[in-house]
Write a protein that holds these residues in place. Structure first.
Motif, PDB file in Angstrom:
ATOM      1  N   LEU A  64       6.731   7.386 -10.731  1.00 31.76           N
ATOM      2  CA  LEU A  64       6.541   7.010 -12.135  1.00 31.76           C
ATOM      3  C   LEU A  64       5.347   7.702 -12.781  1.00 31.76           C
ATOM      4  O   LEU A  64       5.015   7.408 -13.934  1.00 31.76           O
ATOM      5  CB  LEU A  64       6.382   5.482 -12.246  1.00 31.76           C
ATOM      6  N   ASN A  65       4.689   8.605 -12.023  1.00 30.60           N
ATOM      7  CA  ASN A  65       3.565   9.393 -12.548  1.00 30.60           C
ATOM      8  C   ASN A  65       2.448   8.501 -13.093  1.00 30.60           C
ATOM      9  O   ASN A  65       2.030   8.620 -14.250  1.00 30.60           O
ATOM     10  CB  ASN A  65       4.064  10.360 -13.641  1.00 30.60           C
ATOM     11  N   LEU A 118      -0.941  -2.441  -8.598  1.00 30.36           N
ATOM     12  CA  LEU A 118       0.192  -3.061  -7.905  1.00 30.36           C
ATOM     13  C   LEU A 118      -0.236  -3.862  -6.674  1.00 30.36           C
ATOM     14  O   LEU A 118       0.089  -5.049  -6.573  1.00 30.36           O
ATOM     15  CB  LEU A 118       1.234  -1.997  -7.536  1.00 30.36           C
ATOM     16  N   PRO A 119      -0.968  -3.266  -5.719  1.00 27.38           N
ATOM     17  CA  PRO A 119      -1.439  -4.095  -4.607  1.00 27.38           C
ATOM     18  C   PRO A 119      -2.429  -5.169  -5.060  1.00 27.38           C
ATOM     19  O   PRO A 119      -2.496  -6.248  -4.472  1.00 27.38           O
ATOM     20  CB  PRO A 119      -2.101  -3.097  -3.651  1.00 27.38           C
ATOM     21  N   VAL A 128       7.277  -7.673 -10.902  1.00 23.66           N
ATOM     22  CA  VAL A 128       7.816  -8.995 -10.574  1.00 23.66           C
ATOM     23  C   VAL A 128       7.975  -9.142  -9.060  1.00 23.66           C
ATOM     24  O   VAL A 128       7.621 -10.167  -8.470  1.00 23.66           O
ATOM     25  CB  VAL A 128       9.166  -9.223 -11.289  1.00 23.66           C
ATOM     26  N   SER A 129       8.503  -8.089  -8.423  1.00 21.76           N
ATOM     27  CA  SER A 129       8.717  -8.120  -6.975  1.00 21.76           C
ATOM     28  C   SER A 129       7.406  -8.307  -6.220  1.00 21.76           C
ATOM     29  O   SER A 129       7.291  -9.153  -5.321  1.00 21.76           O
ATOM     30  CB  SER A 129       9.392  -6.823  -6.515  1.00 21.76           C
ATOM     31  N   PHE A 130       6.397  -7.525  -6.599  1.00 19.18           N
ATOM     32  CA  PHE A 130       5.109  -7.608  -5.918  1.00 19.18           C
ATOM     33  C   PHE A 130       4.433  -8.955  -6.178  1.00 19.18           C
ATOM     34  O   PHE A 130       3.733  -9.478  -5.324  1.00 19.18           O
ATOM     35  CB  PHE A 130       4.197  -6.462  -6.358  1.00 19.18           C
ATOM     36  N   SER A 131       4.645  -9.514  -7.380  1.00 25.93           N
ATOM     37  CA  SER A 131       4.088 -10.836  -7.677  1.00 25.93           C
ATOM     38  C   SER A 131       4.705 -11.898  -6.775  1.00 25.93           C
ATOM     39  O   SER A 131       4.002 -12.732  -6.188  1.00 25.93           O
ATOM     40  CB  SER A 131       4.328 -11.201  -9.145  1.00 25.93           C
ATOM     41  N   GLY A 180       0.830  -1.211   0.000  1.00 22.72           N
ATOM     42  CA  GLY A 180       0.000   0.000   0.000  1.00 22.72           C
ATOM     43  C   GLY A 180       0.855   1.248   0.000  1.00 22.72           C
ATOM     44  O   GLY A 180       0.663   2.166  -0.808  1.00 22.72           O
ATOM     45  N   THR A 181       1.836   1.295   0.913  1.00 16.66           N
ATOM     46  CA  THR A 181       2.764   2.425   0.978  1.00 16.66           C
ATOM     47  C   THR A 181       3.596   2.505  -0.295  1.00 16.66           C
ATOM     48  O   THR A 181       3.750   3.576  -0.890  1.00 16.66           O
ATOM     49  CB  THR A 181       3.690   2.265   2.199  1.00 16.66           C
ATOM     50  N   ALA A 182       4.137   1.367  -0.725  1.00 12.42           N
ATOM     51  CA  ALA A 182       5.005   1.355  -1.904  1.00 12.42           C
ATOM     52  C   ALA A 182       4.273   1.827  -3.150  1.00 12.42           C
ATOM     53  O   ALA A 182       4.829   2.563  -3.972  1.00 12.42           O
ATOM     54  CB  ALA A 182       5.549  -0.060  -2.119  1.00 12.42           C
ATOM     55  N   SER A 183       3.005   1.433  -3.302  1.00  3.71           N
ATOM     56  CA  SER A 183       2.266   1.806  -4.507  1.00  3.71           C
ATOM     57  C   SER A 183       2.080   3.324  -4.604  1.00  3.71           C
ATOM     58  O   SER A 183       2.094   3.892  -5.699  1.00  3.71           O
ATOM     59  CB  SER A 183       0.904   1.104  -4.542  1.00  3.71           C
ATOM     60  N   ASN A 184       1.942   3.993  -3.453  1.00  9.71           N
ATOM     61  CA  ASN A 184       1.804   5.453  -3.471  1.00  9.71           C
ATOM     62  C   ASN A 184       3.102   6.134  -3.889  1.00  9.71           C
ATOM     63  O   ASN A 184       3.089   7.113  -4.643  1.00  9.71           O
ATOM     64  CB  ASN A 184       1.366   5.958  -2.089  1.00  9.71           C
TER      65      ASN A 184
END
Length: 408
Positions: A46-47, A56-57, A109-112, A36-40
């Protein structure tokens, strides 16, 4: 007599070691909430649009749909401890990749991998704990969720520190979160590896020798049981609201209170502070109150939180901030124990099918994919985060209807 006492002492020591090791694994389970934090931050760097950022989440929780039931089948073949070990290895690899790049493909890939590792862990760790706990299962799983919530609560704090730090942070900015959690994941792997765990269960019948295809069919047949299906949807709503709040809380403060992202990111920490408090106190309350009574209290707080969020979206910036803070705190506490209650209801309903039930219930975490995607689409459609709040409110309504179904 002396030997018997000594044997009992060794047994107690082994039990304590096993529970300590498994609670440490619950901490690593909380790493999934960093998405959640990372996606923000990824959205800002990356705009990206709300829809793409929320993907992403959603991607993380998509793997719960694919791998939960296969993990239940895998546990029948290799055991629960080995399955948890595999989950830790996959999790460590997922945290290694973003250290080298913030490229969108790398993050995908990381989030997967993080989602796959978490699926393996959640499916195998909960039934592993249930072998050692015969009474107060919901309370024990809630305590595990309390440990998990500590990792969730720390993630936005570490990310904010990394983004603003003037002291060395490996040049990673907010991504300093990944090597820190990776080191903890390695430590958890070592602890579990040296822990002797006897996987013989008293209440679970020995698994029959079946083909993998038959295992799948028998597992999915359990969804034909109305009570199991209701618990499944309850978990879907819980995790959808959880991931939705985690992702949307900072956006609400940005849009309606005029805060910058780094300041608004504290909303995620506020959510996890109250979720942590909820798990800690819930572990106690579930021992002295009936599960249904505490479920009513929890869902009532969630309903009030939705009201507060809607009020925050219609108030002036200064007033809006406080409405939103109260709403985020209420949903953090209220939603903190819903997973443990729904999960334990299903496990106690069919104690001889723990691996299969666990796989199905963890598959319900796929709600973490559906809710953020729908919330992102709704927000873009109305050009307001009110759309996201409305989607979460639907999940709360379902949990209200589930109240009368709570049994154990």
């Amino acid at each position: 007599m002396e030997n018997n006492n000594q044997g009992q002492t060794v047994s107690q020591q082994t039990l304590k070691l096993a529970m300590t090791s498994m609670m440490f694994c619950f901490f690593t389970m909380g790493f999934v909430d960093l998405v959640g934090t990372a996606s923000n931050y990824v959205k800002q760097d990356l705009n990206l649009s709300d829809t793409v950022a929320n993907f992403l989440p959603s991607l993380v929780f998509f793997w719960f749909l694919i791998f939960s039931v296969p993990t239940g089948v895998l546990m029948n073949k290799i055991g629960r401890k080995k399955t948890v070990m595999l989950s830790l290895i996959v999790t460590v690899i997922s945290l290694l990749l973003p250290i080298f790049s913030e490229n969108f493909v790398v993050m995908l890939v990381s989030f997967s991998l993080l989602g796959i590792g978490n699926t393996l862990m959640q499916t195998s760790l909960n039934p592993l704990v249930s072998m050692y706990v015969k009474d107060h299962l919901a309370s024990t799983l809630t305590f595990g969720q309390f440990i998990k919530a500590i990792a969730s609560f720390l993630a936005p704090i570490i990310a904010s520190w990394g983004a603003a730090a003037t002291i060395p942070n490996l040049g990673l900015g907010w991504r300093v979160l990944f090597p820190i959690y990776m080191a903890v994941g390695i430590l958890a792997s070592l602890m579990l590896q040296v822990t002797p765990i006897n996987e013989k269960s008293d209440d679970e019948k020995p698994a029959e020798q079946k083909s993998i295809g038959r295992d799948y069919i028998d597992t999915f047949k359990l969804l034909g049981n109305p009570y199991v299906l209701l618990c499944f949807f309850g978990i879907m709503c819980h995790v959808g609201i959880d991931v939705g709040t985690n992702t949307t809380a900072p956006k609400l403060l940005q849009q309606y209170a005029g805060l910058a992202l780094n300041d608004a990111a504290w909303a995620t920490s506020l959510y996890f502070i109250f979720r942590t408090i909820g798990c800690m106190t819930g572990s106690f309350f579930l021992r002295i109150l009936e599960t249904r009574t505490f479920f009513v209290i929890s869902v009532t707080m969630m309903a009030l939180s939705m009201v507060c969020m809607f009020m925050g979206a219609t108030s002036s910036a200064e007033v809006s901030k406080w409405w939103l803070y109260v709403g985020i705190a209420l949903v953090g506490y209220g939603n903190s124990n819903v997973f443990s209650m729904c999960f334990s209801q299903a496990m106690l309903y069919m104690p001889d099918k723990k691996n299969a039930i666990s796989g199905l219930m963890i598959m319900g975490l796929f709600g973490g994919t559906i809710f953020p995607l729908v919330m992102g689409i709704a927000s873009d459609a109305v050009h307001s985060q009110v759309g996201a709040v409305a989607v979460m409110a639907v999940g709360v309504v379902y949990l209200i209807t589930f109240i009368n179904k709570v049994r154990y």
